[in-house]
Design a protein around this motif. Structure first.
Motif, short mmCIF file in Angstrom:
data_model
loop_
_atom_site.label_atom_id
_atom_site.label_comp_id
_atom_site.label_asym_id
_atom_site.label_seq_id
_atom_site.Cartn_x
_atom_site.Cartn_y
_atom_site.Cartn_z
N GLU A 157 28.30 -41.05 38.26
CA GLU A 157 29.44 -41.29 37.38
C GLU A 157 29.11 -40.84 35.95
OE1 GLU A 157 28.06 -43.56 39.35
OE2 GLU A 157 29.57 -43.71 40.94
N GLY A 158 27.89 -41.17 35.50
CA GLY A 158 27.53 -40.82 34.13
C GLY A 158 27.48 -39.32 33.90
N ILE A 159 26.90 -38.60 34.85
CA ILE A 159 26.75 -37.15 34.70
C ILE A 159 28.09 -36.43 34.80
CG2 ILE A 159 25.85 -35.07 35.83
CD1 ILE A 159 23.74 -36.42 34.23
N SER A 160 28.92 -36.83 35.76
CA SER A 160 30.15 -36.08 36.01
C SER A 160 31.31 -36.46 35.11
CB SER A 160 30.58 -36.25 37.48
OG SER A 160 30.81 -37.62 37.79
N THR A 161 31.28 -37.66 34.51
CA THR A 161 32.40 -38.09 33.68
C THR A 161 32.08 -38.18 32.19
OG1 THR A 161 31.94 -40.44 34.06
CG2 THR A 161 33.44 -39.35 35.60
N VAL A 162 30.84 -38.55 31.84
CA VAL A 162 30.48 -38.65 30.42
C VAL A 162 29.14 -37.93 30.17
CG1 VAL A 162 31.79 -40.68 29.74
CG2 VAL A 162 29.62 -40.98 30.93
N PRO A 163 29.08 -36.63 30.42
CA PRO A 163 27.83 -35.90 30.20
C PRO A 163 27.48 -35.84 28.72
CG PRO A 163 29.60 -34.36 30.57
CD PRO A 163 30.17 -35.73 30.82
N LYS A 164 26.20 -35.73 28.44
CA LYS A 164 25.73 -35.68 27.06
C LYS A 164 25.18 -34.31 26.66
CE LYS A 164 26.64 -40.03 26.36
NZ LYS A 164 27.72 -40.43 25.45
N HIS A 165 24.91 -33.46 27.63
CA HIS A 165 24.36 -32.14 27.32
C HIS A 165 25.47 -31.09 27.43
CE1 HIS A 165 21.83 -28.56 27.42
NE2 HIS A 165 20.83 -29.32 27.02
N PRO A 166 25.54 -30.13 26.50
CA PRO A 166 26.59 -29.11 26.56
C PRO A 166 26.60 -28.32 27.86
CG PRO A 166 25.49 -29.07 24.42
CD PRO A 166 24.71 -30.01 25.29
N TYR A 167 25.44 -28.09 28.46
CA TYR A 167 25.40 -27.35 29.71
C TYR A 167 26.03 -28.16 30.84
CZ TYR A 167 23.54 -24.76 33.70
OH TYR A 167 23.41 -24.05 34.87
N THR A 168 25.74 -29.47 30.89
CA THR A 168 26.36 -30.35 31.88
C THR A 168 27.87 -30.38 31.69
OG1 THR A 168 24.37 -31.72 31.72
CG2 THR A 168 26.22 -32.62 32.93
N LEU A 169 28.30 -30.45 30.44
CA LEU A 169 29.72 -30.43 30.13
C LEU A 169 30.38 -29.18 30.69
CD1 LEU A 169 32.28 -31.33 28.56
CD2 LEU A 169 31.36 -30.10 26.59
N ALA A 170 29.75 -28.02 30.48
CA ALA A 170 30.32 -26.77 30.96
C ALA A 170 30.38 -26.73 32.48
CB ALA A 170 29.49 -25.60 30.43
N LEU A 171 29.34 -27.21 33.14
CA LEU A 171 29.31 -27.20 34.60
C LEU A 171 30.44 -28.04 35.19
CD1 LEU A 171 25.53 -27.55 35.60
CD2 LEU A 171 26.96 -25.51 35.75
N PHE A 172 30.60 -29.26 34.68
CA PHE A 172 31.52 -30.20 35.29
C PHE A 172 32.94 -30.14 34.71
CE2 PHE A 172 27.50 -31.98 36.67
CZ PHE A 172 27.80 -32.40 37.97
N SER A 173 33.14 -29.34 33.66
CA SER A 173 34.48 -29.29 33.06
C SER A 173 35.49 -28.62 33.99
CB SER A 173 34.42 -28.53 31.73
OG SER A 173 34.10 -27.15 31.95
N SER A 174 35.01 -27.84 34.96
CA SER A 174 35.92 -27.14 35.86
C SER A 174 36.22 -27.93 37.13
CB SER A 174 35.32 -25.78 36.25
OG SER A 174 34.08 -25.96 36.91
N THR A 175 35.55 -29.06 37.32
CA THR A 175 35.81 -29.84 38.53
C THR A 175 37.02 -30.73 38.32
OG1 THR A 175 34.28 -31.59 37.82
CG2 THR A 175 33.38 -29.82 39.18
N PRO A 176 37.85 -30.91 39.35
CA PRO A 176 39.07 -31.73 39.19
C PRO A 176 38.75 -33.20 39.04
CG PRO A 176 38.78 -31.08 41.48
CD PRO A 176 37.72 -30.35 40.69
N THR A 177 39.65 -33.93 38.39
CA THR A 177 39.52 -35.37 38.25
C THR A 177 40.82 -36.04 38.64
OG1 THR A 177 39.13 -37.18 36.69
CG2 THR A 177 40.14 -35.19 35.80
N VAL A 178 40.72 -37.21 39.26
CA VAL A 178 41.93 -37.94 39.69
C VAL A 178 42.42 -38.88 38.60
CG1 VAL A 178 41.34 -37.78 42.13
CG2 VAL A 178 40.53 -39.74 40.78
N ASP A 179 41.66 -39.00 37.52
CA ASP A 179 42.04 -39.93 36.44
C ASP A 179 42.84 -39.17 35.39
OD1 ASP A 179 42.27 -41.76 34.45
OD2 ASP A 179 40.16 -42.33 34.39
N PRO A 180 44.15 -39.44 35.25
CA PRO A 180 44.97 -38.71 34.27
C PRO A 180 44.59 -39.01 32.83
CG PRO A 180 46.20 -40.56 35.22
CD PRO A 180 44.91 -40.46 35.98
N ASP A 181 43.86 -40.11 32.59
CA ASP A 181 43.47 -40.44 31.23
C ASP A 181 42.19 -39.72 30.80
OD1 ASP A 181 45.60 -42.20 30.92
OD2 ASP A 181 44.48 -43.84 31.88
#
Length: 336
Positions: free
Chosen positions: A242-266
């Motif tokens: 949950e921490g890595i995929s929703t609230v990443p702290k490293h810019p590379y992690t952010l870039a990797l997971f920013s393209s994955t879909p999320t079911v949370d509209p918020d």
């Protein structure tokens, strides 16, 4: 989560030497894993993600000593695999098995399914004839296959069936750790889901520990307990799924997971497109290795290697953005 350490990787370093020339003068040493530290807890699924060439498969091969590391330690239940002699290593590998990406390349095309799954049993337990056939049949049934496949060859199977056979072979000696190196990437999407569900069932049934290596972030998010993010031979972030995929702290992690879909509209995600190519491991950038592609790069990133910053609950990151005198909290993941 159980925090009993099954595998303790300490300062694992792997160098590849390539090139030739007169007296080997043009040979070059490339560091693929650079003093990597990682612990795998008993009963968990630890996902390893990163772009191609970041060292994921080298890590998998190093754990079973298919690749001989340059330095460091790999402690399995406290015993260093890297210092074992051949006899001790052969015994140890009963507890550690690997499943590769392409089952057809890892299954001998000249052998029957009975021989393929039964080979480790013949080698390590001495089972023969009817007892062997019954044990292999039980293993096939455990992965959703039947005895009618015993006398077939790999080319007579579908991709999903072949990967199930590879799993049956890996389970033959009741291992404690399965290293899964891209086990679903060569399969159709529907078959991927079946294999992932099967892995979850087998883990629950046998108390298995998985090191799950993949570039498929959706699969990793679904199956993992924790996720480690690898970039150019270094772990840049590690934390819970949950921490890595929703609230990443490293810019590379952010870039990797920013393209994955999320079911949370918020939690609408900002799509981050990384510019440029991964630098060559033969000539890695100084300082933070990600600084050549990072949208948040600072002057210190170009010369100073970041240190580990602990967030909470075992979540840590290597990034200057987490320093108290820099931007607080790392990178943003959501908008709106």
């Amino acid at each position: 989560m159980n925090h009993e350490v099954l595998v303790d990787i300490r300062d694992l370093t792997v160098d590849y030497v390539w090139g030739g020339g007169f007296f080997g003068r043009s040979r070059r040493r490339v560091r693929v894993l650079d003093r990597l530290n990682l612990q795998v807890f008993r009963g968990e699924t630890l996902g390893i993600v990163g772009e191609s060439g970041c060292g994921k498969s080298t890590l998998a091969s190093s754990l079973l000593r298919f690749v001989r590391p340059t330095g460091g330690q790999v402690l399995f239940e406290g015993q260093d695999i890297l210092t074992m002699d051949r006899v001790r290593l052969r015994q140890q590998r009963r507890q550690m098995q690997i499943v590769f990406q392409n089952p057809f390349s890892s299954l001998n095309p000249r052998m029957t399914i009975l021989d393929i799954v039964g080979e480790p049993l013949v080698t390590h337990t001495g089972l023969r004839r009817q007892a062997l056939r019954e044990r292999v049949t039980a293993l096939l049934e455990e992965v959703g296959l039947g005895a009618h496949l015993l006398d077939r060859h790999p080319h007579e199977l579908s991709g999903g069936q072949a990967q199930r056979v590879a799993l049956a072979r890996a389970l033959a000696l009741n291992p404690k750790l399965l290293v899964l190196d891209e086990p679903t990437s060569a399969l159709d999407v529907s078959v991927q889901a079946q294999i992932v569900n099967l892995l979850a069932e087998l883990q629950k049934r046998h108390g298995l520990t998985y090191l799950f290596i993949s570039h498929s972030l959706g699969v990793v998010q679904h199956i993992s307990t924790r996720i480690a993010v690898l970039y150019m031979g270094e772990i840049v972030e590690l934390g819970s799924r949950e921490g890595i995929s929703t609230v990443p702290k490293h810019p590379y992690t952010l870039a990797l997971f920013s393209s994955t879909p999320t079911v949370d509209p918020d939690r609408r995600r900002q799509r981050v497109i990384l510019e440029g190519q991964v630098p060559s491991l033969a000539n890695p950038p100084p300082g933070c290795r990600f600084h050549t592609r990072c949208p948040y790069v600072m002057d210190r990133c170009r010369s100073e290697k970041p240190t580990v910053h602990w967030i909470e609950n075992g979540h840590w990151v290597m990034c200057h953005l987490l320093d108290s005198d820099e931007r607080e909290g790392g990178v943003p993941m959501t908008t709106g």
